[in-house]
Structures are given as structure tokens and as C-alpha cells.
Scaffold this active site. Structure first.
Site, PDB file in Angstrom:
ATOM      1  N   ARG A  51      -8.532  36.979 -22.690  1.00  0.00           N
ATOM      2  CA  ARG A  51      -9.422  37.517 -21.665  1.00  0.00           C
ATOM      3  C   ARG A  51     -10.505  36.483 -21.421  1.00  0.00           C
ATOM      4  O   ARG A  51     -10.549  35.441 -22.075  1.00  0.00           O
ATOM      5  CB  ARG A  51      -9.974  38.908 -22.030  1.00  0.00           C
ATOM      6  CG  ARG A  51     -10.213  39.240 -23.468  1.00  0.00           C
ATOM      7  CD  ARG A  51     -11.305  38.478 -24.129  1.00  0.00           C
ATOM      8  NE  ARG A  51     -12.538  38.478 -23.367  1.00  0.00           N
ATOM      9  CZ  ARG A  51     -13.498  37.590 -23.503  1.00  0.00           C
ATOM     10  NH1 ARG A  51     -13.384  36.594 -24.388  1.00  0.00           N
ATOM     11  NH2 ARG A  51     -14.589  37.636 -22.785  1.00  0.00           N
ATOM     12  N   GLY A  52     -11.408  36.784 -20.455  1.00  0.00           N
ATOM     13  CA  GLY A  52     -12.393  35.781 -20.049  1.00  0.00           C
ATOM     14  C   GLY A  52     -11.782  35.009 -18.884  1.00  0.00           C
ATOM     15  O   GLY A  52     -10.630  34.562 -18.970  1.00  0.00           O
ATOM     16  N   ALA A  53     -12.574  34.863 -17.810  1.00  0.00           N
ATOM     17  CA  ALA A  53     -12.015  34.349 -16.560  1.00  0.00           C
ATOM     18  C   ALA A  53     -11.227  33.034 -16.702  1.00  0.00           C
ATOM     19  O   ALA A  53     -10.051  32.959 -16.305  1.00  0.00           O
ATOM     20  CB  ALA A  53     -13.130  34.227 -15.528  1.00  0.00           C
ATOM     21  N   ARG A  88      -4.914  41.634 -13.719  1.00  0.00           N
ATOM     22  CA  ARG A  88      -6.339  41.965 -13.708  1.00  0.00           C
ATOM     23  C   ARG A  88      -6.929  41.522 -12.359  1.00  0.00           C
ATOM     24  O   ARG A  88      -6.711  40.397 -11.937  1.00  0.00           O
ATOM     25  CB  ARG A  88      -7.075  41.271 -14.873  1.00  0.00           C
ATOM     26  CG  ARG A  88      -6.567  41.752 -16.236  1.00  0.00           C
ATOM     27  CD  ARG A  88      -7.492  41.373 -17.352  1.00  0.00           C
ATOM     28  NE  ARG A  88      -8.751  42.091 -17.266  1.00  0.00           N
ATOM     29  CZ  ARG A  88      -9.835  41.790 -17.992  1.00  0.00           C
ATOM     30  NH1 ARG A  88      -9.795  40.776 -18.835  1.00  0.00           N
ATOM     31  NH2 ARG A  88     -10.941  42.500 -17.887  1.00  0.00           N
ATOM     32  N   GLN A 217     -17.193  42.882 -26.332  1.00  0.00           N
ATOM     33  CA  GLN A 217     -16.873  41.444 -26.399  1.00  0.00           C
ATOM     34  C   GLN A 217     -18.033  40.643 -26.986  1.00  0.00           C
ATOM     35  O   GLN A 217     -17.823  39.585 -27.557  1.00  0.00           O
ATOM     36  CB  GLN A 217     -16.542  40.905 -24.990  1.00  0.00           C
ATOM     37  CG  GLN A 217     -15.221  41.376 -24.431  1.00  0.00           C
ATOM     38  CD  GLN A 217     -15.387  42.594 -23.555  1.00  0.00           C
ATOM     39  OE1 GLN A 217     -16.258  43.428 -23.799  1.00  0.00           O
ATOM     40  NE2 GLN A 217     -14.575  42.723 -22.534  1.00  0.00           N
ATOM     41  N   ASP A 258     -17.108  36.173 -13.764  1.00  0.00           N
ATOM     42  CA  ASP A 258     -15.673  36.299 -13.478  1.00  0.00           C
ATOM     43  C   ASP A 258     -15.362  35.864 -12.065  1.00  0.00           C
ATOM     44  O   ASP A 258     -14.242  35.467 -11.761  1.00  0.00           O
ATOM     45  CB  ASP A 258     -15.223  37.737 -13.704  1.00  0.00           C
ATOM     46  CG  ASP A 258     -15.299  38.051 -15.182  1.00  0.00           C
ATOM     47  OD1 ASP A 258     -16.399  38.405 -15.654  1.00  0.00           O
ATOM     48  OD2 ASP A 258     -14.282  37.887 -15.868  1.00  0.00           O
ATOM     49  N   ASN A 268     -19.803  39.903 -12.937  1.00  0.00           N
ATOM     50  CA  ASN A 268     -19.608  39.634 -14.370  1.00  0.00           C
ATOM     51  C   ASN A 268     -19.484  40.970 -15.098  1.00  0.00           C
ATOM     52  O   ASN A 268     -19.556  42.043 -14.488  1.00  0.00           O
ATOM     53  CB  ASN A 268     -20.779  38.796 -14.911  1.00  0.00           C
ATOM     54  CG  ASN A 268     -20.486  38.232 -16.298  1.00  0.00           C
ATOM     55  OD1 ASN A 268     -19.395  37.700 -16.523  1.00  0.00           O
ATOM     56  ND2 ASN A 268     -21.400  38.364 -17.225  1.00  0.00           N
ATOM     57  N   LYS A 269     -19.303  40.896 -16.391  1.00  0.00           N
ATOM     58  CA  LYS A 269     -19.087  42.088 -17.220  1.00  0.00           C
ATOM     59  C   LYS A 269     -20.103  43.185 -16.946  1.00  0.00           C
ATOM     60  O   LYS A 269     -21.288  42.901 -16.768  1.00  0.00           O
ATOM     61  CB  LYS A 269     -19.118  41.646 -18.688  1.00  0.00           C
ATOM     62  CG  LYS A 269     -18.902  42.737 -19.712  1.00  0.00           C
ATOM     63  CD  LYS A 269     -17.618  43.515 -19.485  1.00  0.00           C
ATOM     64  CE  LYS A 269     -16.374  42.657 -19.442  1.00  0.00           C
ATOM     65  NZ  LYS A 269     -15.183  43.379 -18.948  1.00  0.00           N
TER      66      LYS A 269
HETATM   67  O1  MRU Z   1     -13.135  41.714 -19.406  1.00  0.00           O
HETATM   68  P1  MRU Z   1     -13.306  40.314 -19.930  1.00  0.00           P
HETATM   69  O2  MRU Z   1     -13.550  40.261 -21.398  1.00  0.00           O
HETATM   70  O3  MRU Z   1     -12.185  39.410 -19.482  1.00  0.00           O
HETATM   71  O4  MRU Z   1     -14.635  39.834 -19.207  1.00  0.00           O
HETATM   72  C1  MRU Z   1     -15.175  38.576 -19.486  1.00  0.00           C
HETATM   73  C2  MRU Z   1     -16.497  38.354 -18.872  1.00  0.00           C
HETATM   74  O5  MRU Z   1     -17.014  39.189 -18.172  1.00  0.00           O
HETATM   75  C3  MRU Z   1     -17.127  37.023 -19.088  1.00  0.00           C
HETATM   76  O6  MRU Z   1     -18.507  37.130 -19.093  1.00  0.00           O
HETATM   77  C4  MRU Z   1     -16.687  36.117 -17.936  1.00  0.00           C
HETATM   78  O7  MRU Z   1     -15.294  36.072 -17.852  1.00  0.00           O
HETATM   79  C5  MRU Z   1     -17.194  34.757 -18.039  1.00  0.00           C
HETATM   80  S1  MRU Z   1     -16.238  33.894 -19.164  1.00  0.00           S
HETATM   81  C6  MRU Z   1     -16.538  32.279 -19.227  1.00  0.00           C
END
Ligand code: MRU
Length: 378
Positions: A51-53, A88, A217, A258, A268-269
Site C-alpha cells: 500500500r502507499g501510492a 484501488r 498505518q 495519494d 491523502n489518508k
Molecule cells: O491506504 P494507504 O495506506 O495506501 O494510504 C497511504 C497514504 O495515504 C499515504 O499517506 C500516501 O500514499 C502517501 S505515501 C508516500
């Protein structure tokens, strides 16, 4: 970054398959999993083993490569792209990597597609590491400047001293949300890239880590990776961030994204927007680490970005380690109480002090982003 002193990336090709760190098992177990098919890659992204963009983008690129080994025809390519794209909806890196893949592979004869796709995925990974290093140098400079301009420690209120070790009050207090770290990318992270460089250069710092419910996370992943690199940090419930800011215990907020739109709205999250509001109210700089792979120049308003809504189970149930050392999942919300689980929110550009990209830092605006990325701006 290091795990028990051993350097790892979060994804790599090895012996004909693709290896990942299974993030659903962290922080209680460090497990390397293998992806050997398109379906395995689709599942890994959808279930958030990765996970994470930026890492979602890299995993999608490898997913395409695995798919080309199974069915390198035009139909196979279109099907793989569609399956991966549906995993996603919010992180734009997914579409970015798949578009890059399809563009390179479509003109090739089928028997050349798998090899090319694996090489392209490896390049996307290397580019990500390189971008994070460059972005990290800009992030580090911001941290340095804020540290240098700080009111000397003796003149500051340190509140009740939580997270501040005596004799160490000179530390810069950075607050971050979710995990925009090594684990969200191929290596070094985006928001954490500047933090890691600052630590390597000897800048004293401490990181407030928002727990980031419901999937935690921050508490599970950011705390674990900062701990592995020896960076002082303290996990706080999401609701505590504004309180710490009001007490003068946060010098700067640094988060990831993201998807950032052409005019600088930051998706973002979930929970990032209230952090930005609290930062603004307390006069604290709010920076967003945004590699170009996470900037979507085709969208202007953050409200146009699809916001993933995940299963309510992630809110109503919590998984963790028991006192006996096992891992258990328990229900924390009354049976029958409905829950909603929005995974992301939109922080309007006006609340963002600056976007930290691999090409430098800019204000969050159409003009600012167009100046840094003229070839992509509309
Ligand atoms: O749902 P996730 O864990 O994939 O979400 C991740 C985030 O929101 C991060 O802050 C974002 O991807 C930036 S990662 C470099």
C-alpha cells in the site's frame, strides 16, 4: 531502509517472481511474500499487503509484467490493465504506472512484452528511489531552516514534556500522518525521506506519529520503520495532534499524498484535513511530500478525485498482538452499530504551506506546479 540492520526495498524481482514485504503482518511479523501471477498482484494491492501510492504503482507495474508472462496478447494486456486499475481508486500512481506500461508494451510483438515489462517495472522502482532521494534533500532543507529559526529551547513551552527527553529539548518536533514512509514507496519514503536525511546529517529531531485509524498505518507501520532506523518518535491518537500543536510541541507537519491535483489540492489518508486545519489555526507550517508520480494534472479540484470507501469491518474490528504473544482480531464497536470507512480526504491547497517534489518546493497552486512541471501542466 534497514530491517534489523539489513537493507531492504519493499518490492523486488527475484528468481522469476516478485517479492514484497507483507504489510498486513507488520509490525508483529516481518514476512516476505511472493507474487507469481497477475491475480497474486491484484490481491496484494487490494488487500493492502502492499500500500502507499508509489508502492501501489510499482506493484501494478510488476503485476503487468507477471500478466505478460501468462498472456502477452493485446487482450491479455487490456485485461491485466483493467484488473489492476480496479484494485484501488484514489492513488493516481496506479494509473500512472499502468499507462506507462501499456504505452511501452502495446507497440511490441507479444513475445517481447514480458521481458520488457519486467525491465520497465524495475526502472519504475529505481526512478521512485531516485525521486525520493531528491525530494528528501528538499524536505531536509525545510527541516533545517525551521530548526534554525526555532525559538531557543530555553524560551519554549514544552508543555508537559511528553515526547521530550530532558537535555534534548533542541529537537525539532515533526508531526506526520499515516505512512508516507519507506513502506509506502520502494525505498526512503516521501515525507520520511527528509526526516531520514535529517537524521543521517545529525539534525536532532523527534516525530509525532498519528496512529491513523482505522488501519493504523501510523501506529503499525511508520512507528515500526522509524524505530528500525533509530529515529526518536512517539505514537499519538489522531485526536491528540491539535492538542500538541496548541501546546507548542509541533514545529512542522510533513505528510504524503495519494493524489495532488493540478491546483494543489491534496488527497491523502483520512484525517489529514483536520491536521491541516489545526496546523493553520496554530500557525504551524504544513508541508506535503508529493513526487511527480502522485500529481494528477488532469484533475483540478480535489473534490473530483474518487475517494475509496473500504469495508466497515476495518472500523468495527481491531487486530493486534495479545499479551500471550498471539495475534487476535476483536470487535470494538457494538454489534448492530453501523460504521462508515472513508479512506481518504481532501486538504484544500489554501491550507498547504508547500509541496515538496523531486524538482524542488513550490506553493500549492496551478502556477506553482506549472512552473516546476511545465511539460505536464495543461
Ligand atoms: O491506504 P494507504 O495506506 O495506501 O494510504 C497511504 C497514504 O495515504 C499515504 O499517506 C500516501 O500514499 C502517501 S505515501 C508516500
Amino acid at each position: 531502509m534497514n530491517v534489523q540492520g539489513v537493507p531492504y526495498r519493499t518490492i523486488w524481482a527475484e528468481g522469476g517472481s516478485v517479492k514484497i514485504i507483507d504489510q498486513t503482518r507488520l509490525p508483529h511479523a516481518f514476512v516476505v511474500a511472493e507474487l507469481d501471477s497477475l491475480e497474486a498482484a491484484v490481491t496484494a494491492i487490494a488487500t493492502m499487503q502492499v500500500r502507499g501510492a508509489p508502492l501501489i504503482g510499482a506493484a501494478a507495474a510488476y503485476g503487468l509484467a507477471l500478466a505478460m508472462r501468462e498472456d502477452p496478447t493485446d487482450d491479455g494486456l487490456a485485461r491485466a490493465r483493467e484488473r489492476l486499475l480496479a484494485t484501488r481508486p484514489t492513488a493516481v500512481n496506479l494509473r500512472w504506472a499502468l499507462d506507462r506500461g501499456a504505452e511501452h508494451l502495446a507497440p511490441l510483438p507479444p513475445d517481447e512484452r514480458a521481458g520488457t515489462a519486467f525491465r520497465l517495472a524495475a526502472r519504475i522502482c529505481d526512478d521512485d528511489v531516485d525521486a525520493n532521494r531528491r525530494l528528501g534533500a528538499h524536505g531536509y532543507r525545510i527541516l533545517q531552516e525551521i530548526h534554525a529559526a526555532r525559538v531557543p529551547a530555553s524560551g519554549r513551552s514544552t508543555g508537559d514534556g511528553v515526547g521530550v527527553v530532558e537535555g534534548d529539548v533542541d529537537r525539532l518536533n515533526v508531526l506526520t500522518h499515516c505512512n508516507a514512509g519507506w513502506l509506502a514507496t520502494v525505498d526512503r519514503g516521501t515525507a520520511t525521506a527528509g526526516i531520514y536525511q535529517a537524521h543521517e546529517e545529525g539534525l536532532p529531531l523527534h516525530v509525532w506519529v498519528d496512529e491513523t485509524r482505522p488501519r493504523s498505518q501510523g501506529g503499525r507501520l511508520t512507528a515500526w520503520e522509524l524505530g528500525e532506523q533509530g529515529i526518536p518518535h512517539t505514537v499519538i491518537p489522531d485526536g491528540a495532534a491539535a492538542h500538541l500543536m496548541a501546546r507548542g510541541q509541533v514545529d512542522v507537519v510533513l505528510v504524503g499524498t495519494d493524489r495532488t491535483t493540478a491546483r494543489g489540492d491534496v488527497v491523502n489518508k483520512i484525517g489529514t484535513y483536520p491536521v491541516a486545519l489545526a496546523a493553520r489555526d496554530n500557525g504551524i507550517p504544513f508541508y506535503v511530500a508529493a513526487p511527480s508520480s502522485s500529481i494528477d494534472f488532469s484533475v483540478d479540484e480535489g473534490t473530483e478525485v474518487p475517494i475509496e470507501e473500504r469495508a466497515p469491518d476495518e472500523v468495527t474490528w481491531v487486530t493486534g498482538k495479545t499479551a500471550e504473544g498471539g495475534v487476535a482480531t476483536v470487535r470494538v464497536i457494538p454489534e448492530g452499530s453501523p460504521a462508515r470507512n472513508y479512506a481518504f480526504d481532501v486538504t484544500p491547497a489554501r491550507l498547504v504551506t508547500g509541496l515538496v517534489t523531486e524538482r524542488g518546493v513550490t506553493e500549492a497552486s496551478t502556477e506553482g506546479l506549472a512552473r516546476l512541471f511545465p511539460e505536464r501542466a495543461r
